[in-house]
Design an enzyme around this catalytic site. Structure first.
Site, PDB file in Angstrom:
ATOM      1  N   THR A 186      -0.796   7.589  -0.827  1.00 15.50           N
ATOM      2  CA  THR A 186      -2.114   7.531  -1.482  1.00 15.50           C
ATOM      3  C   THR A 186      -2.995   6.421  -0.912  1.00 15.50           C
ATOM      4  OG1 THR A 186      -1.374   5.923  -3.126  1.00 15.50           O
ATOM      5  CG2 THR A 186      -1.043   8.264  -3.660  1.00 15.50           C
ATOM      6  N   ASP A 202       0.819  -2.848  12.179  1.00 20.07           N
ATOM      7  CA  ASP A 202       1.191  -3.271  10.813  1.00 20.07           C
ATOM      8  C   ASP A 202       1.461  -4.779  10.817  1.00 20.07           C
ATOM      9  OD1 ASP A 202       2.860  -3.928   8.495  1.00 20.07           O
ATOM     10  OD2 ASP A 202       2.816  -1.775   8.124  1.00 20.07           O
ATOM     11  N   ASP A 226       4.871  -6.012   9.295  1.00 20.51           N
ATOM     12  CA  ASP A 226       6.019  -5.692  10.159  1.00 20.51           C
ATOM     13  C   ASP A 226       6.040  -6.590  11.393  1.00 20.51           C
ATOM     14  OD1 ASP A 226       7.092  -3.762   8.540  1.00 20.51           O
ATOM     15  OD2 ASP A 226       6.102  -2.094   9.546  1.00 20.51           O
ATOM     16  N   ARG A 255       0.850  -1.185   0.000  1.00 20.46           N
ATOM     17  CA  ARG A 255       0.000   0.000   0.000  1.00 20.46           C
ATOM     18  C   ARG A 255       0.886   1.236   0.000  1.00 20.46           C
ATOM     19  NH1 ARG A 255      -4.443   1.065   4.627  1.00 20.46           N
ATOM     20  NH2 ARG A 255      -2.559   1.449   5.804  1.00 20.46           N
TER      21      ARG A 255
HETATM   22  C1  PRP Z   1      -1.238  -4.444   4.589  1.00 16.12           C
HETATM   23  C2  PRP Z   1      -2.143  -5.657   4.738  1.00 16.12           C
HETATM   24  C3  PRP Z   1      -3.018  -5.548   3.533  1.00 16.12           C
HETATM   25  C4  PRP Z   1      -3.157  -4.069   3.345  1.00 16.12           C
HETATM   26  C5  PRP Z   1      -4.502  -3.669   3.859  1.00 16.12           C
HETATM   27  O1  PRP Z   1      -0.224  -4.714   3.685  1.00 16.12           O
HETATM   28  O2  PRP Z   1      -1.455  -6.854   4.857  1.00 16.12           O
HETATM   29  O3  PRP Z   1      -2.473  -6.160   2.375  1.00 16.12           O
HETATM   30  O4  PRP Z   1      -2.123  -3.452   4.120  1.00 16.12           O
HETATM   31  O5  PRP Z   1      -4.739  -2.335   3.597  1.00 16.12           O
HETATM   32  P1  PRP Z   1      -5.862  -1.847   2.575  1.00 16.12           P
HETATM   33  O6  PRP Z   1      -7.082  -2.640   2.884  1.00 16.12           O
HETATM   34  O7  PRP Z   1      -6.006  -0.399   2.925  1.00 16.12           O
HETATM   35  O8  PRP Z   1      -5.356  -2.043   1.185  1.00 16.12           O
HETATM   36  P2  PRP Z   1       0.948  -3.655   3.399  1.00 16.12           P
HETATM   37  O9  PRP Z   1       0.604  -2.763   2.275  1.00 16.12           O
HETATM   38  O10 PRP Z   1       1.330  -2.980   4.688  1.00 16.12           O
HETATM   39  O11 PRP Z   1       2.119  -4.580   2.874  1.00 16.12           O
HETATM   40  P3  PRP Z   1       2.937  -5.728   3.638  1.00 16.12           P
HETATM   41  O12 PRP Z   1       1.997  -6.875   3.866  1.00 16.12           O
HETATM   42  O13 PRP Z   1       4.014  -6.047   2.666  1.00 16.12           O
HETATM   43  O14 PRP Z   1       3.466  -5.164   4.921  1.00 16.12           O
HETATM   44  N1  URA Z   2      -2.359  -2.744   7.099  1.00 15.53           N
HETATM   45  C1  URA Z   2      -1.928  -3.215   8.294  1.00 15.53           C
HETATM   46  O1  URA Z   2      -0.989  -4.024   8.354  1.00 15.53           O
HETATM   47  N2  URA Z   2      -2.553  -2.788   9.389  1.00 15.53           N
HETATM   48  C2  URA Z   2      -3.567  -1.925   9.365  1.00 15.53           C
HETATM   49  O2  URA Z   2      -4.104  -1.563  10.428  1.00 15.53           O
HETATM   50  C3  URA Z   2      -3.987  -1.435   8.110  1.00 15.53           C
HETATM   51  C4  URA Z   2      -3.374  -1.881   6.986  1.00 15.53           C
END
Ligand code: PRP
Ligand code: URA
Length: 209
Positions: A108, A200, A203, A104
């Protein structure tokens, strides 16, 4: 309109309470994500069709039930969705696994695609998309659109925590996709994080913060 199922089983809720705690270690966080995914998988596959099979027990012939050759695939959204795969594979050892890499954009909040690899017959499979977090719904909605563009017809979405905003977005973009969550939280904060959420997920699984 799609169905939204909240799995309020005490075992799932107990594990989720530890998962949310900021003091939970990376090791315990990973184990809990996997265990919750396993328990949710049990519920999300409740509608798998069964067929009668003749076998012989040591005592007698018997007609028993087996899963009727349904072709399934799990598709985790990288990275955090990876944490849910092991638990599900332990329930369905022959399931195929496709991967969609999305992150994400922090400014944005729009999903950015960096990887897409599916089993070759993905269009013939029923797919369960997995990601611990459904926040704005942008990532899940985009992932599901990529699968539909590839010809997939039956899709379910399984997340651990959902925000109302994400559920609404999914129901608008993909009214044919049922949504399974362990909890529906209150709202998103100004950074797009689910409140109270768990922070997160990527993370916390990979120890990257
Ligand atoms: C997180 C999570 C989802 C997304 C959710 O991933 O695992 O994929 O955010 O957010 P949304 O519903 O607003 O799209 P992230 O983009 O942090 O990537 P990661 O899993 O690589 O940490
Ligand atoms: N992605 C995450 O990992 N946590 C949140 O709370 C939202 C998006």
């Amino acid at each position: 309109m799609s169905k939204v199922c909240v799995f309020d089983h005490p075992l799932i809720q107990h594990k989720l309470s530890i998962l949310r705690d900021k003091g939970t270690s990376v090791k315990e966080f990973r184990e809990l994500i996997s265990e919750i995914a396993m328990l949710m998988c049990y519920e999300a596959t409740r509608d798998l069709p069964l067929e009668d099979v003749e076998i012989e027990t040591p005592v007698a012939k018997a007609t028993v039930k087996r899963i009727a050759g349904k072709k399934l695939a799990i598709v985790p959204i990288l990275r955090a969705g990876l944490g849910m795969v092991d638990g599900m594979v332990s329930m369905m050892p022959n399931v195929k696994v496709g991967h969609i890499g999305l992150f994400r954009d922090p400014e944005t909040l729009e999903p950015v695609k960096y990887y897409f690899k599916m089993p070759p017959d993905i269009e013939e499979r029923d797919v369960i998309v997995v990601d611990p977090m459904l926040a704005t719904g942008g990532s899940a909605s985009a992932a599901i659109q990529f699968l539909k563009d590839d010809g997939v017809k039956h899709i379910k979405l399984m997340c651990i925590i959902g925000a109302p905003e994400g559920v609404e977005r999914m129901q608008k973009d993909h009214p044919d996709v049922d949504i399974y969550v362990a909890a529906l939280d209150d709202h998103l904060n100004e950074h797009g994080y689910i409140v109270p959420g768990l922070g997160d997920a990527g993370d916390r699984i990979f120890g990257t913060k």
